[in-house]
Design a protein around this motif. Sequence first.
Motif, PDB file in Angstrom:
ATOM      1  N   LYS A   1       0.835  -1.200   0.000  1.00  0.00           N
ATOM      2  CA  LYS A   1       0.000   0.000   0.000  1.00  0.00           C
ATOM      3  C   LYS A   1       0.872   1.253   0.000  1.00  0.00           C
ATOM      4  N   GLU A   2       1.863   1.293   0.881  1.00  0.00           N
ATOM      5  CA  GLU A   2       2.724   2.470   0.984  1.00  0.00           C
ATOM      6  C   GLU A   2       3.516   2.731  -0.295  1.00  0.00           C
ATOM      7  N   LYS A   3       3.999   1.669  -0.912  1.00  0.00           N
ATOM      8  CA  LYS A   3       4.826   1.818  -2.114  1.00  0.00           C
ATOM      9  C   LYS A   3       4.021   1.755  -3.404  1.00  0.00           C
ATOM     10  N   LYS A   4       2.697   1.645  -3.250  1.00  0.00           N
ATOM     11  CA  LYS A   4       1.794   1.524  -4.407  1.00  0.00           C
ATOM     12  C   LYS A   4       2.277   0.420  -5.352  1.00  0.00           C
ATOM     13  N   GLY A   5       2.622  -0.713  -4.738  1.00  0.00           N
ATOM     14  CA  GLY A   5       3.128  -1.854  -5.496  1.00  0.00           C
ATOM     15  C   GLY A   5       2.013  -2.644  -6.158  1.00  0.00           C
ATOM     16  N   ASP A   6       2.391  -3.447  -7.107  1.00  0.00           N
ATOM     17  CA  ASP A   6       1.445  -4.292  -7.835  1.00  0.00           C
ATOM     18  C   ASP A   6       1.702  -5.747  -7.447  1.00  0.00           C
TER      19      ASP A   6
END
Length: 134
Positions: free
Chosen positions: A81-86
């Motif tokens: 969530k914090e790193k807007k990862g996939d």
Amino acid sequence: MKKVILPMLLAGMLTIVSCKKDGSEESFGKPETTTETTSEIQKPEDLGKEIFNGKGACIACHKPDVKLIGPSLQVIAKTYKEKKGDMVTFLKGEGEPIVDPTQYELMKPNLVITKTFSDEELKALEAYIYTNLK
């Protein structure tokens, strides 16, 4: 002649009756409609939990709130969530590890499994992991 007609008539009637579907006619070329209620439809996070505990074998290395072999689900969810990862891309084996890259080699054998999952299954798994976000 009567001996021939009667069996043919019976065979024809049997064919007509057996072509009906639950007492209704088939709608050729039309999509079937269902009357499922919301309670009958499986939520993605529930499917994800089944995959996590079952065929994904994720539970062998990951726990909801404690590091086992791999990071906890809380840490995974928070990091993505914090790193807007996939997460789905990573589980397909197409993305870089962002939670704990030092453990990527341990995760590789499981990526062989997750690469075989459908997009729906991967998104469900992701939805389940996000339910652990605190």
